[in-house]
Design a protein around this motif. Structure first.
Motif, mmCIF file in Angstrom:
data_model
loop_
_atom_site.group_PDB
_atom_site.id
_atom_site.type_symbol
_atom_site.label_atom_id
_atom_site.label_comp_id
_atom_site.label_asym_id
_atom_site.label_seq_id
_atom_site.Cartn_x
_atom_site.Cartn_y
_atom_site.Cartn_z
ATOM 1 N N GLY A 27 -0.984 1.507 6.834
ATOM 2 C CA GLY A 27 -0.152 0.600 7.298
ATOM 3 C C GLY A 27 -0.426 -0.776 6.798
ATOM 4 N N ASP A 28 -0.317 -1.802 7.733
ATOM 5 C CA ASP A 28 -0.679 -3.151 7.386
ATOM 6 C C ASP A 28 -2.049 -3.701 7.117
ATOM 7 O OD1 ASP A 28 2.028 -3.520 7.107
ATOM 8 O OD2 ASP A 28 2.250 -4.390 9.267
ATOM 9 N N ASP A 45 0.043 2.629 12.904
ATOM 10 C CA ASP A 45 1.248 2.649 11.676
ATOM 11 C C ASP A 45 1.593 4.243 11.733
ATOM 12 O OD1 ASP A 45 2.721 1.488 9.697
ATOM 13 O OD2 ASP A 45 1.560 2.846 8.340
#
Lengths: 373, 304
Positions: free
Chosen positions: A324-325, A263
């Motif tokens: 991030g995710d 990310d």
């Protein structure tokens, strides 16, 4: 006692479904082998093929120097402990224990001696005159264990024997079984054991070696320490260890040192390059929650994330953060935990480079194991 | 009324004197129990009255039987039993009872053995054509009895079995009663296989597993099957009527009818007396088997 060998053993059901895909496994004499995996991974089917309760549709199973594929269960020199005990409900404990010996027409005094010995070892002398329905779960499981022990088989097979017990009893039975195994080994009659479980704690604490299975394939066979420290693939890495290993998609670049980017955050992993194969590009980055260090945000070689949850476990705190995710879990000993941290705070998570793993995104294989492995 | 355990025993107040509310609740509970039990007793009596009357009337004289609908005999007499036992034939009822047993006993034993074997096969083994065979088995359940009467009669005539007991019990030795097979299969399906697998690991072969493990666990089901078969066979009238032609070989059910046919003025009390005797074996067997019928020994060995 004898060793047990599985050579490209297969199981295909009548409807064409292939449950076991040619597995090879060797269990040494007196070894405690645990088969572990999620439900549906065919570990029980494999055990039942060793027992002779399922037909073997390919390959061979060898106990000692004998191929047992076509032998009935009673002639294979095995004893089995079932998940639901499977005691004979109409027989008292004594007769449950001695059923196998009576079928073999052993002399009465020998049966009496063996029954007394086994019930002494398992502390079930007071239960001998009871019917199975008058036993508690733990007692019934001890009787089931005794029924296996009394036959002095070549190989012991356990099919999730502790899953019907409550947590406390399970822990004490676990110790009892491993103690028994060690005791038999010390007494010079080592017992070869194949033990099926879905519980990784049982697997890690009991097994000399562990065989991790998935969808009818063996993912890795190794001792608990190797399995934990050098998982052969992402599946084993994720399956063994509590909480699970963090597996995060990342991009690997090889400069002076290996670097990974998650990310848009790039961190250097000192010393990792030496044990990497010639791969670059997308990988799965794996690090155990225990091998992440909490630092201030934006620290060098640390991933910055937002705390989403904190779980107080007593001696440690599970810190969940979003990078991030991906959701990343970090385990911090309670006394080292910065109590000012709370949900929504930014935090730095620095992986211990010596303990990180990189997995191929396609095959899941561990590409960061030392070359000699 | 305090003997009824379902009346709530409201605790009395501290000084031992019940309060007004407690008295009211207790009175209400007693009234409702009284109504409930009265109703049950009345309905129960109506249901059992014909049987009571049967037993009572068997001790009445022939004149009294039709004189009063009440079951209690005014001048109890054993004459009905004495006359009935002698019958109008050269044989006593003892012969007919022995004849009945000659049918019932082989039939019950045959049913128990064959149905258990067949059910074990269907419930536990895979073999080619199993589904089709099972479908045929179930289909015979739906077949009305009368449809097979004539072909069966012809078959048994060809075998030379007429006027013997063979046509009555031989089919039972071949698991001819699909209903019983089905009943045992259903029972077996509810029993986990692990016990049988444990026995196989202990070294038992298929037959030993059946005898030492499956049959003991199946006992309640097998007892029920035997019980039904016993009662149904004792009461079977049509079967013996078709195949048995010699009076000497008549079972009880036919013999009862015989005493109606044989004389012009029916000796109703002796017919009733023999009816009571004919009922007795079924009742005795039922009450003897009741314990095992109800006792579920399948629980306990396996954690459910």
């Amino acid at each position: 006692m004898a060793e047990l060998q599985l050579k490209s053993v297969e199981k295909t059901y009548g409807n064409g479904f292939k449950a076991v895909h040619g597995i090879d496994l060797e269990v040494g004499e007196g070894e405690f082998m645990v088969l572990v995996g999620p439900s549906g991974c065919a570990k029980s089917t494999t055990l039942r093929m060793i027992a002779g309760l399922e037909t073997i549709t390919g390959g061979e199973v060898r106990i000692g120097d004998q191929v047992v594929n076509d032998l009935v269960p009673g002639k294979r020199g095995i004893a089995m402990v079932f998940q639901n005990y499977a005691l004979y409900p109409h027989m008292k404990v004594t007769r449950n224990l001695s059923f196998g010996l009576r079928l073999r027409r052993e002399p009465k005094d020998k049966i009496a001696r063996s029954t007394a010995e086994v019930s002494g070892v398992l502390e079930i002398e007071d239960l001998l005159d009871r019917l199975p329905k008058q036993l508690s779960g733990g007692q019934a499981q001890r009787v089931a264990l005794g029924r296996a022990l009394i036959k002095q088989p070549e190989v012991f097979l356990f099919d999730e024997p502790l899953s019907n017990l409550d947590a406390k009893l399970r822990a004490s039975m676990r110790v009892r079984i491993t103690d028994l195994h060690k005791r038999l080994r010390d007494e010079g009659r080592p017992a070869t054991v194949v033990y099926v479980t879905h519980d990784q704690v049982e697997a890690m604490t009991m097994g000399d070696r562990i065989c991790v299975m998935k969808d009818g394939h063996i993912m890795q066979v190794a001792d608990p320490v190797t399995l934990y420290e050098r998982p052969a693939n992402a599946f084993v890495a994720g399956f063994i260890g509590m909480p699970e290993m963090n597996l995060v998609p990342a991009v690997l670049t090889r400069g002076e040192e290996a670097q990974i980017t998650i990310d848009a955050q790039t961190i250097t992993l000192p010393g990792v390059k030496a044990r990497l194969s010639e791969v670059e590009g997308p990988v799965t980055f794996g690090v155990r929650p225990q091998h992440l260090e909490v630092t201030r945000p934006d620290a060098k070689d640390a991933l910055t994330g937002t705390i989403t949850n904190l779980e107080f476990m007593g001696h440690e705190v599970n810190l969940h953060a979003r990078v991030g995710d991906a959701n990343v879990v970090c385990v911090v000993p309670t006394d080292k935990f910065d109590t000012t941290l709370g949900r929504g705070d930014l935090v730095g998570l620095k992986p211990r480079a010596s303990h990180v793993h990189l997995f191929d995104t396609q095959t899941g294989e561990n590409i960061s194991l030392p070359k000699s492995q | 009324m305090t003997a009824f355990s379902d009346i709530p025993q409201t605790p009395s107040s501290h000084d031992g004197v019940p309060t007004a509310l407690q008295l009211k609740l207790r009175r209400r509970a007693r009234t409702s129990a009284a109504i409930r039990y009265t109703l049950l007793i009345v309905v129960g009596f109506i249901m059992i009255y014909p049987l009571l009357w049967l037993v009572g009337a068997s001790f009445k004289t022939n004149q009294e039987i039709f004189a009063s609908p009440w079951f209690w005999p005014e001048e109890p007499t054993f004459q009905g039993y004495v006359d009935g036992w002698k019958t109008s034939t050269p044989y006593t009822f003892a012969t007919f009872f022995i004849n009945s047993m000659q049918i019932v006993i082989p039939k019950v034993i045959g049913t128990a053995i064959s149905c258990t074997l067949v059910a074990y096969g269907f419930a536990r083994f895979d073999f080619p054509g199993k589904k089709v065979l099972f479908a045929i088995l179930i289909a015979t359940l739906l077949l009305p009895d009368v449809v097979t009467r004539i072909p069966q009669y012809l078959l048994f005539r060809e075998l030379g079995w007429l006027d013997t007991y063979l046509p009555l019990f031989a089919p039972a030795w071949l698991a001819g009663d699909a209903f019983f097979v089905f009943m045992i299969i259903q029972f077996l399906r509810a029993i986990p296989r692990e016990m049988e697998e444990a026995a196989r690991v202990d070294g038992a072969n298929t037959f030993q597993t059946l005898i030492y493990i499956v049959v003991p666990i199946l006992t309640p089901a097998i007892v029920s099957v035997c019980l039904f078969q016993f009662m149904w066979t004792m009461n079977d009238f049509l079967g013996p009527l078709i195949y048995i032609s010699t009076v000497e070989k008549y079972p009880v059910s036919l013999a009862l009818k015989l005493s109606i046919d044989a004389t012009e003025a029916f000796n109703w009390n002796s017919i009733l007396a023999m009816t009571v005797l004919a009922l007795t074996p079924s009742l005795v067997v039922f009450f003897m088997a009741q314990k095992s019928f109800i006792e579920g020994i399948s629980t306990g060995g396996v954690k459910g």
